[in-house]
Design a protein around this motif. Structure first.
Motif, mmCIF file in Angstrom:
data_model
loop_
_atom_site.group_PDB
_atom_site.id
_atom_site.type_symbol
_atom_site.label_atom_id
_atom_site.label_comp_id
_atom_site.label_asym_id
_atom_site.label_seq_id
_atom_site.Cartn_x
_atom_site.Cartn_y
_atom_site.Cartn_z
ATOM 1 N N PHE A 110 0.983 -1.360 0.207
ATOM 2 C CA PHE A 110 -0.475 0.405 -0.195
ATOM 3 C C PHE A 110 0.781 1.135 -0.164
ATOM 4 O O PHE A 110 2.065 1.534 0.164
ATOM 5 C CB PHE A 110 -0.789 0.142 1.336
ATOM 6 C CG PHE A 110 0.036 -0.265 2.780
ATOM 7 C CD1 PHE A 110 0.381 -1.417 3.023
ATOM 8 C CD2 PHE A 110 -0.602 1.377 2.857
ATOM 9 C CE1 PHE A 110 0.717 -1.595 4.333
ATOM 10 C CE2 PHE A 110 0.745 0.874 3.864
ATOM 11 C CZ PHE A 110 1.087 -0.254 4.835
ATOM 12 N N ARG B 205 2.667 3.056 -6.681
ATOM 13 C CA ARG B 205 2.264 4.156 -7.476
ATOM 14 C C ARG B 205 2.488 2.735 -8.227
ATOM 15 O O ARG B 205 4.090 2.566 -8.711
ATOM 16 C CB ARG B 205 2.799 5.402 -8.533
ATOM 17 C CG ARG B 205 1.747 5.792 -7.194
ATOM 18 C CD ARG B 205 1.862 7.217 -7.827
ATOM 19 N NE ARG B 205 3.497 8.096 -7.443
ATOM 20 C CZ ARG B 205 4.399 8.817 -8.196
ATOM 21 N NH1 ARG B 205 4.419 8.354 -10.187
ATOM 22 N NH2 ARG B 205 5.227 8.468 -8.367
ATOM 23 N N ASN C 232 0.391 5.827 -12.930
ATOM 24 C CA ASN C 232 -0.934 4.891 -12.195
ATOM 25 C C ASN C 232 -1.041 5.830 -10.807
ATOM 26 O O ASN C 232 -0.509 6.329 -10.894
ATOM 27 C CB ASN C 232 -1.103 3.419 -12.349
ATOM 28 C CG ASN C 232 -0.940 2.608 -13.280
ATOM 29 O OD1 ASN C 232 -2.016 3.278 -14.393
ATOM 30 N ND2 ASN C 232 0.096 1.620 -13.766
ATOM 31 N N THR D 68 -1.546 6.366 -7.110
ATOM 32 C CA THR D 68 -1.383 5.500 -5.538
ATOM 33 C C THR D 68 -2.186 4.711 -5.946
ATOM 34 O O THR D 68 -3.976 5.066 -5.105
ATOM 35 C CB THR D 68 -1.461 6.787 -4.703
ATOM 36 O OG1 THR D 68 -0.513 7.969 -4.911
ATOM 37 C CG2 THR D 68 -0.688 5.588 -3.226
ATOM 38 N N SER D 69 -1.957 2.602 -5.502
ATOM 39 C CA SER D 69 -2.820 2.495 -5.021
ATOM 40 C C SER D 69 -2.592 1.920 -3.202
ATOM 41 O O SER D 69 -1.498 1.738 -3.136
ATOM 42 C CB SER D 69 -2.788 0.833 -5.397
ATOM 43 O OG SER D 69 -3.241 -0.199 -5.393
ATOM 44 N N HIS D 70 -3.206 2.001 -2.762
ATOM 45 C CA HIS D 70 -3.468 1.378 -1.298
ATOM 46 C C HIS D 70 -3.938 0.090 -0.301
ATOM 47 O O HIS D 70 -3.678 -0.230 0.500
ATOM 48 C CB HIS D 70 -4.803 2.165 -0.240
ATOM 49 C CG HIS D 70 -3.963 4.039 -0.125
ATOM 50 N ND1 HIS D 70 -2.744 4.100 -0.019
ATOM 51 C CD2 HIS D 70 -4.535 4.889 -1.308
ATOM 52 C CE1 HIS D 70 -2.634 5.237 -0.316
ATOM 53 N NE2 HIS D 70 -4.063 5.898 -0.679
ATOM 54 N N CYS D 71 -4.010 -1.063 -1.984
ATOM 55 C CA CYS D 71 -3.878 -2.478 -1.617
ATOM 56 C C CYS D 71 -3.579 -3.183 -3.397
ATOM 57 O O CYS D 71 -4.501 -2.877 -4.024
ATOM 58 C CB CYS D 71 -5.290 -2.482 -1.052
ATOM 59 S SG CYS D 71 -5.549 -4.782 -0.545
ATOM 60 N N PHE D 72 -2.383 -3.781 -3.133
ATOM 61 C CA PHE D 72 -1.888 -3.908 -4.284
ATOM 62 C C PHE D 72 -1.332 -5.327 -4.211
ATOM 63 O O PHE D 72 -0.258 -5.537 -3.068
ATOM 64 C CB PHE D 72 -1.518 -3.207 -5.901
ATOM 65 C CG PHE D 72 0.243 -2.642 -5.394
ATOM 66 C CD1 PHE D 72 1.536 -3.461 -5.129
ATOM 67 C CD2 PHE D 72 0.094 -1.071 -4.230
ATOM 68 C CE1 PHE D 72 2.576 -3.179 -4.111
ATOM 69 C CE2 PHE D 72 1.322 -0.939 -3.411
ATOM 70 C CZ PHE D 72 2.601 -1.477 -4.014
ATOM 71 N N GLU E 89 -2.533 -10.045 -9.144
ATOM 72 C CA GLU E 89 -3.957 -9.673 -8.081
ATOM 73 C C GLU E 89 -4.795 -10.769 -8.345
ATOM 74 O O GLU E 89 -5.247 -11.355 -7.238
ATOM 75 C CB GLU E 89 -4.562 -8.077 -9.081
ATOM 76 C CG GLU E 89 -3.661 -7.512 -9.150
ATOM 77 C CD GLU E 89 -3.575 -6.502 -7.795
ATOM 78 O OE1 GLU E 89 -4.556 -6.948 -6.627
ATOM 79 O OE2 GLU E 89 -3.064 -5.522 -7.398
ATOM 80 N N ALA F 217 -8.089 0.274 2.729
ATOM 81 C CA ALA F 217 -8.287 -1.092 1.914
ATOM 82 C C ALA F 217 -7.707 -2.570 2.362
ATOM 83 O O ALA F 217 -8.265 -3.126 1.847
ATOM 84 C CB ALA F 217 -7.298 -0.147 0.577
#
Length: 264
Positions: free
Chosen positions: A4, A7, A12, A14-18, A24, A56
């Motif tokens: 989390f 990027r 893309n 910022t993701s807080h769950c990848f 995925e 997330a």
């Protein structure tokens, strides 16, 4: 293993769950080496970013645990979060933790670096049960916060502190829900499938259907439970140890004071 505050790929948000391994659909990795390899590989395409948002990640963990409960499995999950930033969504995170307190899960947060971790201490409600903004009170304390800098020169004490509250939290959940340990797995040597491994008389024997493996080397039968490594999901078998799901979902990455996205 999830990340989390990063990027993933150029351009893309910022993701807080990848998924740290980039998959995925299948974010799980095998063992500690799998964790470290996935993290190191991710540095080639993940750009560190902020702020620190837990919502997330907590939501994903709750979703996974609910699915396990619905299937009737006696599985207890440990969510390990490693972060170097102060939390920016305290109220939302507190609400999710209160929700998760009814589920078979413990949450361990390790704070790395010199950020202000005061809010993390508040989530670790040792003195009184956590209450969210709507007035809901947690059913039990499920959070343990550990400041890495306090124990970084003593790995044994660090390990002790990280896992200190898990046994009590586990027993509290089982007692609240009237769950008793399952009977021990019975070992039947007549069901062993013996296979010659090499010319040095090293033989691997596996009990069919149980996941229990034992090694036979030079005439000495050496027992070793292969049902779980360092997992976040443990099955209660009434034997005092976790048996897990076969794949590791914790993050034991580089605990340096350098900038890094958060991992669980």
């Amino acid at each position: 293993v999830f990340g989390f505050g990063g990027r993933v790929g150029k351009g893309n948000p910022t993701s807080h769950c990848f998924a740290v391994n980039g998959n995925e659909m299948d974010p799980e990795v095998l063992g500690l080496n799998g964790i470290l390899n996935a993290y190191n590989e991710s540095l080639n395409h993940v750009v560190f970013d902020g702020p620190t948002i837990f919502q997330a990640i907590l939501g994903r963990a709750i979703e996974v645990v609910r699915q396990v409960v619905q299937h009737g499995a006696q599985v207890y999950t440990i969510l390990l979060i490693i972060t170097d930033g102060a939390i920016h969504d305290f109220a939302d995170s507190a609400s999710l933790i209160v929700e998760a307190s009814t589920l078979p899960i413990s949450i361990i947060i390790v704070g790395v670096g010199n950020a202000d971790f005061g809010a993390m201490e508040a989530l670790d409600s040792d003195d009184s049960l956590l209450v969210d903004r709507s007035g809901r009170k947690a059913e039990r304390d499920i959070v343990q916060f550990v400041p890495f800098r306090k124990f970084q020169n003593n790995p044994h004490l660090l390990a002790k502190e990280v896992l200190a509250e898990v046994p009590t939290q586990f027993v509290q959940y089982m007692r609240k829900n009237g769950i008793k340990p399952e009977p021990p797995v019975q070992f039947d040597e007549s069901k062993l499938d013996m296979t010659l491994v090499n010319s040095n008389m090293s033989i691997q024997s596996t009990q069919l259907g149980s996941g229990l493996a034992k090694g036979f080397l030079g005439g000495n039968f050496q027992g070793g439970d292969s049902g779980g490594s360092t997992q976040t999901q443990d099955q209660d078998q009434g034997q005092g140890h976790g048996q897990g799901q076969g794949q590791d979902q914790t993050q034991g990455g580089n605990l340096s004071n350098q900038g890094q996205y958060g991992t669980v």
